[in-house]
Design a protein around this motif. Sequence first.
Motif, short mmCIF file in Angstrom:
data_model
loop_
_atom_site.label_atom_id
_atom_site.label_comp_id
_atom_site.label_asym_id
_atom_site.label_seq_id
_atom_site.Cartn_x
_atom_site.Cartn_y
_atom_site.Cartn_z
N ALA A 154 84.26 27.70 107.20
CA ALA A 154 84.22 27.68 105.77
C ALA A 154 85.65 27.70 105.05
O ALA A 154 86.38 28.69 104.99
N PRO A 155 86.14 26.68 104.73
CA PRO A 155 87.39 26.51 104.33
C PRO A 155 87.89 27.37 102.87
O PRO A 155 86.88 27.55 102.37
N ARG A 156 89.00 27.96 102.81
CA ARG A 156 89.33 28.82 101.71
C ARG A 156 90.18 27.91 100.72
O ARG A 156 91.45 27.96 100.76
N GLU A 157 89.66 26.86 100.10
CA GLU A 157 90.03 26.01 99.19
C GLU A 157 90.36 26.64 97.93
O GLU A 157 89.12 27.14 97.35
N ARG A 158 91.21 26.23 96.84
CA ARG A 158 91.22 26.82 95.56
C ARG A 158 90.86 25.58 94.77
O ARG A 158 91.24 24.34 95.34
N ILE A 159 90.10 25.95 93.95
CA ILE A 159 89.63 24.85 92.79
C ILE A 159 90.71 24.69 91.85
O ILE A 159 91.42 25.65 91.05
N HIS A 160 91.16 23.44 91.59
CA HIS A 160 92.03 23.29 90.35
C HIS A 160 91.35 23.45 89.07
O HIS A 160 90.36 23.36 88.89
N ARG A 161 92.44 23.86 88.21
CA ARG A 161 91.94 24.25 86.77
C ARG A 161 91.17 23.06 86.16
O ARG A 161 90.30 23.28 85.36
N SER A 162 91.82 22.09 86.36
CA SER A 162 91.04 20.86 85.99
C SER A 162 89.73 20.53 86.14
O SER A 162 89.32 19.66 85.67
N ASP A 163 89.44 20.88 87.22
CA ASP A 163 88.13 20.83 88.06
C ASP A 163 86.98 21.96 87.46
O ASP A 163 85.89 21.55 87.88
#
Length: 314
Positions: free
Chosen positions: A73-82
């Motif tokens: 379960a990767p802890r990725e941050r979502i870019h604001r542009s997405d």
Amino acid sequence: MSQQALTVTTSKQKLQGHVALLFANMFWGMMSPVTKSVLLGGDISPLALSALRIGGGALLFALCSLILPASVAPRERIHRSDYLKLLCASLLMISANQGLFILGIGYTNPIDSSVMSSLTPMITMLLAAWILHFPITRLKFLGVAIGLAGVIILVTDNSGNANATNPLIGDLLCFGAQICAALYYVLFGGLIKRYAPFTLMKWMFLIAAFTYVPCCWRALADVPYARVPAVIWMELGYIVVFATCLAYLTLPFAQKRLKPIVVSTYSYFQPVFAAIVAVWLGVGDFGAVKMAATLLIFAGVYFVSTNSISRSGK
């Protein structure tokens, strides 16, 4: 590492991928008849069931992100542009796809709905050709023609529809669900490549929990929770835990170990599992006409899926 050890490791990883794929497609295939069984109980409406699945799925994905290792379960941050893209992707792939699919099962038989799910690669290719101007080879065009012939036979066949109140409407709703899934693959290819599948599922389910579930509050309030039989709760648990969370966790595991064409081919098992469980539960019948239509659809999807851009999913 020696060549022999490397070969053994690769073979082991491929075997793990095949096992994961088999379970993922078994979970998805069995979902249609189990969903039909829940709806036939009469206490939970299709709208309420879709809200419970989405809300339950959002909760499970959130818990998994807290307790599972980052490798799963990767802890990725979502870019604001997405952010906006993710909202639109959630509306298509979660709210519309799953809402229409469960609503469709309420009208048709579970075998038809499961067979419709296998059309996603074909619809994705057609939409990619129209929107992204992807070329269509003669073999793929032949596949579309064969698959559509199977669809026409399936939606016009009235056999085995004892528990279907309006199979034509139900089949069309399930078909619409696959169009939504195909649009997701075509329009949000960049998003799909940028983030891990778990990350996308976690956030899309969470967004749907706040955008779709509140719209179903009346249907949820009408459920007589105290009198719902234990077997229905068990079936609902299967839909949320196995056909939603575990299936989406095992699919990326398999995709890392097997080629896309292998992953796509395994979707053919879904109607097989659906037919077996539907007949066992007494909620569907798999006659000769449905078998012929299913084989045509399988043949069409096979031609289309060769080097196709789409991936299976529910």
